[in-house]
Design a protein around this motif. Structure first.
Motif, PDB file in Angstrom:
ATOM      1  N   LEU A   1       0.827  -1.201   0.000  1.00 31.89           N
ATOM      2  CA  LEU A   1       0.000   0.000   0.000  1.00 31.89           C
ATOM      3  C   LEU A   1       0.865   1.256   0.000  1.00 31.89           C
ATOM      4  CD1 LEU A   1      -2.592   1.534   0.019  1.00 31.89           C
ATOM      5  CD2 LEU A   1      -2.827   1.030   2.453  1.00 31.89           C
ATOM      6  N   VAL A   2       1.905   1.278   0.818  1.00 32.18           N
ATOM      7  CA  VAL A   2       2.792   2.441   0.833  1.00 32.18           C
ATOM      8  C   VAL A   2       3.469   2.599  -0.523  1.00 32.18           C
ATOM      9  CG1 VAL A   2       4.916   3.401   1.841  1.00 32.18           C
ATOM     10  CG2 VAL A   2       3.114   2.515   3.336  1.00 32.18           C
ATOM     11  N   LYS A   3       3.844   1.496  -1.151  1.00 33.23           N
ATOM     12  CA  LYS A   3       4.459   1.553  -2.489  1.00 33.23           C
ATOM     13  C   LYS A   3       3.480   2.168  -3.490  1.00 33.23           C
ATOM     14  CE  LYS A   3       6.660  -1.379  -5.946  1.00 33.23           C
ATOM     15  NZ  LYS A   3       6.995  -2.741  -6.342  1.00 33.23           N
ATOM     16  N   ARG A   4       2.211   1.788  -3.424  1.00 31.97           N
ATOM     17  CA  ARG A   4       1.200   2.353  -4.322  1.00 31.97           C
ATOM     18  C   ARG A   4       1.031   3.853  -4.060  1.00 31.97           C
ATOM     19  NH1 ARG A   4      -3.808  -1.972  -4.491  1.00 31.97           N
ATOM     20  NH2 ARG A   4      -2.621  -3.723  -5.334  1.00 31.97           N
ATOM     21  N   LEU A   5       1.010   4.225  -2.794  1.00 32.20           N
ATOM     22  CA  LEU A   5       0.866   5.646  -2.458  1.00 32.20           C
ATOM     23  C   LEU A   5       2.077   6.441  -2.938  1.00 32.20           C
ATOM     24  CD1 LEU A   5      -0.639   5.252   1.121  1.00 32.20           C
ATOM     25  CD2 LEU A   5      -1.821   6.217  -0.882  1.00 32.20           C
ATOM     26  N   MET A   6       3.273   5.865  -2.817  1.00 32.00           N
ATOM     27  CA  MET A   6       4.489   6.551  -3.270  1.00 32.00           C
ATOM     28  C   MET A   6       4.488   6.759  -4.788  1.00 32.00           C
ATOM     29  SD  MET A   6       7.403   4.795  -0.847  1.00 32.00           S
ATOM     30  CE  MET A   6       8.701   5.263  -1.955  1.00 32.00           C
ATOM     31  N   ALA A   7       3.762   5.935  -5.508  1.00 27.51           N
ATOM     32  CA  ALA A   7       3.700   6.074  -6.963  1.00 27.51           C
ATOM     33  C   ALA A   7       2.787   7.223  -7.387  1.00 27.51           C
ATOM     34  CB  ALA A   7       3.213   4.766  -7.589  1.00 27.51           C
ATOM     35  N   LEU A   8       1.967   7.726  -6.472  1.00 23.53           N
ATOM     36  CA  LEU A   8       1.068   8.829  -6.800  1.00 23.53           C
ATOM     37  C   LEU A   8       1.868  10.105  -7.057  1.00 23.53           C
ATOM     38  CD1 LEU A   8      -1.691   8.342  -4.058  1.00 23.53           C
ATOM     39  CD2 LEU A   8      -1.805   7.653  -6.472  1.00 23.53           C
ATOM     40  N   PRO A   9       1.517  10.872  -8.071  1.00 26.21           N
ATOM     41  CA  PRO A   9       2.196  12.146  -8.306  1.00 26.21           C
ATOM     42  C   PRO A   9       2.110  13.044  -7.063  1.00 26.21           C
ATOM     43  CG  PRO A   9       0.857  11.576 -10.195  1.00 26.21           C
ATOM     44  CD  PRO A   9       0.505  10.590  -9.104  1.00 26.21           C
ATOM     45  N   GLY A  10       3.257  13.576  -6.662  1.00 24.58           N
ATOM     46  CA  GLY A  10       3.301  14.471  -5.511  1.00 24.58           C
ATOM     47  C   GLY A  10       3.478  13.771  -4.177  1.00 24.58           C
ATOM     48  N   TYR A  11       3.536  12.453  -4.186  1.00 21.13           N
ATOM     49  CA  TYR A  11       3.698  11.678  -2.949  1.00 21.13           C
ATOM     50  C   TYR A  11       5.076  11.034  -2.930  1.00 21.13           C
ATOM     51  CZ  TYR A  11      -1.119  11.859  -1.301  1.00 21.13           C
ATOM     52  OH  TYR A  11      -2.327  12.275  -0.792  1.00 21.13           O
ATOM     53  N   GLY A  12       5.808  11.275  -1.884  1.00 24.22           N
ATOM     54  CA  GLY A  12       7.066  10.585  -1.659  1.00 24.22           C
ATOM     55  C   GLY A  12       6.872   9.607  -0.520  1.00 24.22           C
ATOM     56  N   LYS A  13       7.965   9.063  -0.041  1.00 26.62           N
ATOM     57  CA  LYS A  13       7.891   8.051   1.021  1.00 26.62           C
ATOM     58  C   LYS A  13       7.254   8.618   2.294  1.00 26.62           C
ATOM     59  CE  LYS A  13      10.549   4.681   3.611  1.00 26.62           C
ATOM     60  NZ  LYS A  13      11.864   4.063   3.836  1.00 26.62           N
ATOM     61  N   GLN A  14       7.699   9.780   2.716  1.00 30.22           N
ATOM     62  CA  GLN A  14       7.191  10.359   3.952  1.00 30.22           C
ATOM     63  C   GLN A  14       5.684  10.626   3.862  1.00 30.22           C
ATOM     64  OE1 GLN A  14       8.713  14.272   4.970  1.00 30.22           O
ATOM     65  NE2 GLN A  14       8.572  13.792   7.154  1.00 30.22           N
ATOM     66  N   LYS A  15       5.249  11.250   2.805  1.00 26.64           N
ATOM     67  CA  LYS A  15       3.822  11.556   2.629  1.00 26.64           C
ATOM     68  C   LYS A  15       3.014  10.258   2.550  1.00 26.64           C
ATOM     69  CE  LYS A  15       2.986  15.382   0.429  1.00 26.64           C
ATOM     70  NZ  LYS A  15       2.314  16.424   1.157  1.00 26.64           N
ATOM     71  N   ALA A  16       3.538   9.261   1.856  1.00 26.89           N
ATOM     72  CA  ALA A  16       2.848   7.969   1.743  1.00 26.89           C
ATOM     73  C   ALA A  16       2.727   7.301   3.111  1.00 26.89           C
ATOM     74  CB  ALA A  16       3.584   7.061   0.763  1.00 26.89           C
ATOM     75  N   GLN A  17       3.794   7.328   3.899  1.00 22.91           N
ATOM     76  CA  GLN A  17       3.742   6.707   5.226  1.00 22.91           C
ATOM     77  C   GLN A  17       2.764   7.440   6.142  1.00 22.91           C
ATOM     78  OE1 GLN A  17       7.972   6.731   6.187  1.00 22.91           O
ATOM     79  NE2 GLN A  17       7.983   4.501   6.044  1.00 22.91           N
ATOM     80  N   ILE A  18       2.768   8.748   6.100  1.00 20.28           N
ATOM     81  CA  ILE A  18       1.855   9.530   6.927  1.00 20.28           C
ATOM     82  C   ILE A  18       0.414   9.232   6.512  1.00 20.28           C
ATOM     83  CG2 ILE A  18       1.040  11.863   7.442  1.00 20.28           C
ATOM     84  CD1 ILE A  18       4.009  12.755   7.126  1.00 20.28           C
ATOM     85  N   PHE A  19       0.148   9.242   5.219  1.00 19.40           N
ATOM     86  CA  PHE A  19      -1.200   8.979   4.729  1.00 19.40           C
ATOM     87  C   PHE A  19      -1.641   7.574   5.130  1.00 19.40           C
ATOM     88  CE2 PHE A  19      -4.521   8.002   1.687  1.00 19.40           C
ATOM     89  CZ  PHE A  19      -5.260   9.177   1.675  1.00 19.40           C
ATOM     90  N   PHE A  20      -0.779   6.600   4.938  1.00 22.31           N
ATOM     91  CA  PHE A  20      -1.086   5.219   5.312  1.00 22.31           C
ATOM     92  C   PHE A  20      -1.405   5.139   6.804  1.00 22.31           C
ATOM     93  CE2 PHE A  20       0.628   1.398   7.347  1.00 22.31           C
ATOM     94  CZ  PHE A  20      -0.233   0.447   6.822  1.00 22.31           C
ATOM     95  N   TRP A  21      -0.552   5.718   7.637  1.00 24.28           N
ATOM     96  CA  TRP A  21      -0.751   5.642   9.080  1.00 24.28           C
ATOM     97  C   TRP A  21      -2.054   6.303   9.486  1.00 24.28           C
ATOM     98  CZ3 TRP A  21      -0.284   3.261  13.301  1.00 24.28           C
ATOM     99  CH2 TRP A  21      -0.501   3.879  14.516  1.00 24.28           C
TER     100      TRP A  21
END
Length: 190
Positions: A114-134
């Motif tokens: 899921l974090v990998k999918r979020l990181m693939a979104l334009p404008g999302y990096g690892k930190q933003k993906a982890q925060i969103f996931f959490w």
């Protein structure tokens, strides 16, 4: 889902019922106060006269969409670049997830995927993906797939106040702001 990220109850209600609005709010959460960022999707929806959808935003005329974000009060301090980013995010969701942001997480095998999918979104990096996931799954929805703690990284630590993911009221907002200020001081070596 109950969300307390914006200063307006209507904005929080939109974030709670619209996964796309929540993704847009998270995208806007940079270089402006968190409350302003997460009120942005509501402001855009208000100006459109309806809830945001990935399909509509992706197909909106770019100049008109920029004008929509730039109208006073502006949705972001950089309305032109953020309008482009929001449209890129919308187009990606339309192309890869049939315009349904909930498909991003619907069949993810585990937290890492899921974090990998979020990181693939334009404008999302690892930190933003982890925060969103959490914030959106492991914490507020109680969705804790295999590997969820590792996927959330530092943001999944018990009792931490590192990000928007930890904000549920005025006290937690103050704690997050204090933690961010401390992290900035530490990074500067003060």
């Amino acid at each position: 889902m109950r969300i307390q990220l914006a200063q307006r109850s209507e904005a929080n209600e939109l974030l709670g019922r619209s996964p796309f609005a929540l993704l847009v709010g998270m995208l806007l959460d940079q270089q402006i106060p968190m409350e302003w960022a997460f009120t942005g999707p509501y402001t855009i929806s208000e100006r459109l006269g309806r809830d945001l959808t990935a399909q509509e935003v992706a197909s909106y005329d770019p100049e008109a969409f920029t004008a929509l974000l730039a109208d006073k009060p502006a949705v972001h301090r950089y309305p032109k670049s953020m309008a482009a980013r929001i449209q890129q995010l919308a187009a990606y969701i339309v192309e890869h997830y049939d315009g349904r942001p909930e498909n991003i997480w619907a069949d993810a095998a585990d937290g890492q995927e899921l974090v990998k999918r979020l990181m693939a979104l334009p404008g999302y990096g690892k930190q933003k993906a982890q925060i969103f996931f959490w914030h959106c799954w492991a914490s507020s929805r109680g969705v804790q797939p295999s590997g969820w703690r590792e996927a959330a990284g530092l943001y999944g630590e018990e009792g931490s106040y590192r990000s928007v993911a930890d904000v549920v009221d005025a006290d937690s907002l103050a704690r997050v702001r204090a933690a961010k200020q401390e992290a900035k001081r530490a990074a500067k070596g003060q």
